[in-house]
Design a protein around this motif. Structure first.
Motif, PDB file in Angstrom:
ATOM      1  N   MET A  34      39.503  48.030  29.749  1.00 22.90           N
ATOM      2  CA  MET A  34      38.062  48.147  29.516  1.00 22.90           C
ATOM      3  C   MET A  34      37.515  49.296  30.352  1.00 22.90           C
ATOM      4  O   MET A  34      37.955  49.504  31.477  1.00 22.90           O
ATOM      5  N   GLY A  35      36.562  49.983  29.800  1.00 15.31           N
ATOM      6  CA  GLY A  35      35.974  51.102  30.526  1.00 15.31           C
ATOM      7  C   GLY A  35      34.467  51.082  30.471  1.00 15.31           C
ATOM      8  O   GLY A  35      33.874  50.474  29.573  1.00 15.31           O
ATOM      9  N   TRP A  36      33.857  51.722  31.460  1.00 17.78           N
ATOM     10  CA  TRP A  36      32.414  51.987  31.456  1.00 17.78           C
ATOM     11  C   TRP A  36      32.216  53.498  31.420  1.00 17.78           C
ATOM     12  O   TRP A  36      32.852  54.224  32.204  1.00 17.78           O
ATOM     13  N   PHE A  37      31.355  53.922  30.536  1.00 15.65           N
ATOM     14  CA  PHE A  37      30.977  55.331  30.413  1.00 15.65           C
ATOM     15  C   PHE A  37      29.460  55.410  30.502  1.00 15.65           C
ATOM     16  O   PHE A  37      28.763  54.401  30.350  1.00 15.65           O
ATOM     17  N   ARG A  38      28.948  56.613  30.730  1.00 11.07           N
ATOM     18  CA  ARG A  38      27.498  56.786  30.740  1.00 11.07           C
ATOM     19  C   ARG A  38      27.130  58.131  30.134  1.00 11.07           C
ATOM     20  O   ARG A  38      27.925  59.068  30.162  1.00 11.07           O
ATOM     21  N   GLN A  39      25.915  58.170  29.615  1.00  5.15           N
ATOM     22  CA  GLN A  39      25.433  59.399  29.002  1.00  5.15           C
ATOM     23  C   GLN A  39      23.976  59.613  29.387  1.00  5.15           C
ATOM     24  O   GLN A  39      23.106  58.809  29.040  1.00  5.15           O
ATOM     25  N   ALA A  50      37.159  52.086  34.966  1.00  3.16           N
ATOM     26  CA  ALA A  50      38.014  51.366  34.025  1.00  3.16           C
ATOM     27  C   ALA A  50      38.814  50.315  34.758  1.00  3.16           C
ATOM     28  O   ALA A  50      39.094  50.450  35.958  1.00  3.16           O
ATOM     29  N   GLY A  51      39.162  49.258  34.030  1.00  4.94           N
ATOM     30  CA  GLY A  51      39.970  48.186  34.593  1.00  4.94           C
ATOM     31  C   GLY A  51      40.820  47.559  33.518  1.00  4.94           C
ATOM     32  O   GLY A  51      40.592  47.794  32.324  1.00  4.94           O
ATOM     33  N   SER A  52      41.775  46.753  33.953  1.00  5.98           N
ATOM     34  CA  SER A  52      42.724  46.148  33.017  1.00  5.98           C
ATOM     35  C   SER A  52      42.580  44.634  33.006  1.00  5.98           C
ATOM     36  O   SER A  52      42.337  44.019  34.044  1.00  5.98           O
ATOM     37  N   TRP A  53      42.745  44.050  31.813  1.00  6.22           N
ATOM     38  CA  TRP A  53      42.758  42.590  31.716  1.00  6.22           C
ATOM     39  C   TRP A  53      44.023  42.005  32.311  1.00  6.22           C
ATOM     40  O   TRP A  53      44.083  40.841  32.666  1.00  6.22           O
ATOM     41  N   ARG A  54      45.061  42.822  32.404  1.00  4.84           N
ATOM     42  CA  ARG A  54      46.366  42.343  32.848  1.00  4.84           C
ATOM     43  C   ARG A  54      46.754  43.071  34.114  1.00  4.84           C
ATOM     44  O   ARG A  54      47.310  44.149  34.077  1.00  4.84           O
TER      45      ARG A  54
END
Length: 123
Positions: A34-39, A50-54
């Motif tokens: 999963m990631g977070w972006f911004r504009q 960003a991070g991982s579920w696993r």
């Protein structure tokens, strides 16, 4: 398909904090990262975190390291972005994104996107 819904944006003074949430639904078993972006207005959409579920892998844009924290709650299928010590330059629409592969900083490598939530930091 995977659906992503962000929440938690708002107006905050410089130095304040906000926590963004992104709830995932649908075929979430297919998602690895999963990631977070911004504009910001007039700018390109940029990677934030960003991070991982696993596992515990995370990655951050240099300018938010030490101020922002990404966390993932598997039980709730929700990813969070805790934002502390906010600065006016953090003002942007923040987007949650999901990827069927490992963490990435590249916008076009993400498969699903939320609708975005506005974060405004006043000076």
């Amino acid at each position: 398909q995977v659906q992503l819904v962000e929440s938690g944006g708002g107006l905050v003074q410089a130095g304040g904090s906000l926590r963004l949430s992104c709830a995932a639904s649908g075929r979430t078993f297919s998602i690895y990262a999963m990631g977070w972006f911004r504009q910001a207005p007039g700018k390109e959409r940029e990677f934030v975190a960003a991070g991982s579920w696993r596992g515990s892998n995370t990655d951050y844009k240099d300018s938010v390291k030490g101020r922002f924290t990404i966390s993932l709650d598997n039980a709730k299928n929700t990813v969070y972005l805790q934002m502390n010590s906010l600065k006016p330059e953090d003002t942007a629409v923040y987007y949650c994104a999901a990827r069927r592969a490992f963490l990435s900083r590249i916008r076009d490598e993400y498969d699903y996107w939320g609708q975005g939530t506005q974060v405004t930091v006043s000076s």
